[in-house]
Write a protein that holds these residues in place. Structure first.
Motif, short mmCIF file in Angstrom:
data_model
loop_
_atom_site.label_atom_id
_atom_site.label_comp_id
_atom_site.label_asym_id
_atom_site.label_seq_id
_atom_site.Cartn_x
_atom_site.Cartn_y
_atom_site.Cartn_z
N UNK A 1 0.86 -1.18 0.00
CA UNK A 1 0.00 0.00 0.00
C UNK A 1 0.89 1.23 0.00
N UNK A 2 0.56 2.21 -0.84
CA UNK A 2 1.32 3.44 -0.92
C UNK A 2 0.38 4.62 -0.75
N UNK B 1 -7.77 4.34 4.56
CA UNK B 1 -9.11 3.96 4.99
C UNK B 1 -9.01 2.73 5.90
N UNK B 2 -9.97 2.60 6.78
CA UNK B 2 -9.95 1.50 7.74
C UNK B 2 -9.93 0.15 7.02
N UNK B 3 -10.69 0.05 5.91
CA UNK B 3 -10.72 -1.22 5.19
C UNK B 3 -9.36 -1.54 4.54
N UNK B 4 -8.60 -0.51 4.18
CA UNK B 4 -7.26 -0.74 3.63
C UNK B 4 -6.33 -1.28 4.72
N UNK B 5 -6.42 -0.70 5.90
CA UNK B 5 -5.66 -1.21 7.05
C UNK B 5 -6.01 -2.68 7.30
N UNK B 6 -7.31 -2.98 7.35
CA UNK B 6 -7.75 -4.34 7.63
C UNK B 6 -7.26 -5.32 6.57
N UNK B 7 -7.26 -4.88 5.31
CA UNK B 7 -6.83 -5.77 4.23
C UNK B 7 -5.35 -6.11 4.36
N UNK B 8 -4.50 -5.11 4.61
CA UNK B 8 -3.07 -5.38 4.74
C UNK B 8 -2.78 -6.23 5.96
N UNK B 9 -3.40 -5.93 7.08
CA UNK B 9 -3.21 -6.75 8.27
C UNK B 9 -3.70 -8.17 8.00
N UNK C 1 5.08 7.19 3.52
CA UNK C 1 3.97 6.87 2.60
C UNK C 1 3.75 5.36 2.45
N UNK C 2 4.41 4.57 3.29
CA UNK C 2 4.15 3.13 3.34
C UNK C 2 4.07 2.68 4.79
N UNK C 3 3.35 3.48 5.57
CA UNK C 3 3.33 3.24 7.02
C UNK C 3 2.67 1.91 7.36
N UNK C 4 1.52 1.62 6.76
CA UNK C 4 0.85 0.38 7.16
C UNK C 4 1.57 -0.84 6.60
N UNK C 5 2.15 -0.73 5.40
CA UNK C 5 2.96 -1.82 4.88
C UNK C 5 4.17 -2.06 5.78
N UNK C 6 4.85 -0.98 6.17
CA UNK C 6 6.00 -1.11 7.06
C UNK C 6 5.58 -1.74 8.39
#
Length: 250
Positions: free
Chosen positions: A98-99, A106-114, A154-159
Motif C-alpha cells: 500500500x502506498x 481507509x480502515x478497510x485498507x488497514x484491515x486488508x493489509x493486516x 507513505x508506506x506506514x501500514x505496509x512497514x
C-alpha cells in the motif's frame, strides 16, 4: 533430526504465482524438492510457474486458498495431508503493498493489509507447524521487507505489517527451537518485481542510485537466500532477519 533427502522434502510457497514467490518455487524445483504453489486469483500465472518447475522434473501442484480464511487454510492442509505433501519447508511469501499518506488510509485498507500480510502468515504457520513439530524438523521462512526494518514514508501500514512479521519471526524462533524447527525472515530491499510497477523509469533510476550496488535485486537473488535458509545444514540459523539490499540499509 531430518532423515529425508532433498528430493523427499516438500516446500509450500504462499503467493507463488509471480515475482519473488515464483523465483523461490523454481529455485527449490531445481534442487528436486516437491513444490506446492499457493495462489489466490492468478490461476493461469500459477500454472505457468508450475510448468517452469516441472521442467526441472520436480513433483509440483498448485493450490488455491484465501489466507485470511482459517477454513480455507484447513482445507488446504487436509488436501496436502491426503497427498502426502505436508511441507517440511514453509515460505510465507504472500503479501500486498500500500502506498499513500497515513492520513488518507481507509480502515478497510488497514484491515486488508493486516489480514493478508499478518493474519495470513499467522494462520498458515499455526496450521502447518504442528506437523513439523511432530517430525522434529522444519523450516519456516517469512518474506519480509527492508521497510519492516527502517520504515518508509507513505508506506506506514505496509512497514507496520513487515515489522510485525519480523517480531513474529524472532519470537516464534525461540518457541520452536527445541523442536528442531527454525524460523527466519528475509527482508529484501528494492527488487525488480511488479510490486514496484508504480515507479516510472526515472523514479527507478533515482532509487537505484541510492543503493550502493547501483541496481535493484533480481528475484532469483532473493530466492537463493531463502533456499539456503531451508537447507538441513542451516539448522543453527534461527530467529534472524536477513536483509539482502545491496548495502542500502545496514
Amino acid at each position: 533430526m531430518n532423515s529425508k533427502s532433498l528430493q523427499e522434502m516438500t516446500v509450500l510457497i504462499t503467493g507463488a504465482s509471480r515475482g519473488i514467490g515464483a523465483a523461490i518455487a523454481e529455485r527449490f524445483a531445481s534442487a528436486g524438492f516437491r513444490i506446492v504453489i499457493h495462489y489466490l486469483n492468478s490461476h493461469e500465472a500459477a500454472n505457468e510457474v508450475a510448468r517452469a518447475c516441472l521442467a526441472h522434473h520436480s513433483e509440483v501442484m498448485t493450490i488455491r486458498a484465501d489466507l485470511r480464511s482459517k477454513e480455507q487454510i484447513v482445507r488446504m492442509y487436509e488436501k496436502l495431508e491426503q497427498l502426502g505433501m505436508l511441507p517440511d519447508v514453509l515460505v510465507n511469501n504472500a503479501g500486498i503493498a500500500h502506498f499513500g499518506l497515513l492520513q488518507d488510509v481507509k480502515e478497510e485498507e488497514w484491515d486488508e493489509l493486516i489480514g493478508v500480510n499478518l493474519k495470513g502468515m499467522f494462520l498458515v504457520t499455526q496450521t502447518f507447524m504442528p506437523a513439523m513439530i511432530r517430525q522434529q524438523y522444519g523450516r519456516i521462512i517469512n518474506v519480509s521487507s527492508i521497510w519492516g526494518l527502517s520504515g518508509a514514508s507513505c508506506e506506514v501500514i505496509y512497514s507496520t505489517t513487515k515489522g510485525g512479521m519480523n517480531a513474529f519471526t524472532k519470537a516464534l524462533a525461540k518457541e520452536l527451537a527445541p523442536s528442531g524447527v527454525t524460523v527466519n525472515a528475509v527482508a529484501p530491499g528494492a527488487v525488480d518485481t511488479s510490486m514496484n510497477s508504480r515507479l516510472d523509469p526515472q523514479e527507478k533510476e533515482a532509487l537505484a542510485q541510492e543503493i550502493p550496488v547501483g541496481r535493484f535485486a533480481h528475484p532469483d537473488e532473493i530466492a537463493a537466500l531463502v533456499y539456503f535458509l531451508a537447507l538441513p545444514e542451516s539448522g543453527y540459523i534461527t530467529g534472524q532477519i536477513i536483509s539482502p539490499n545491496g548495502g542500502w540499509h545496514t
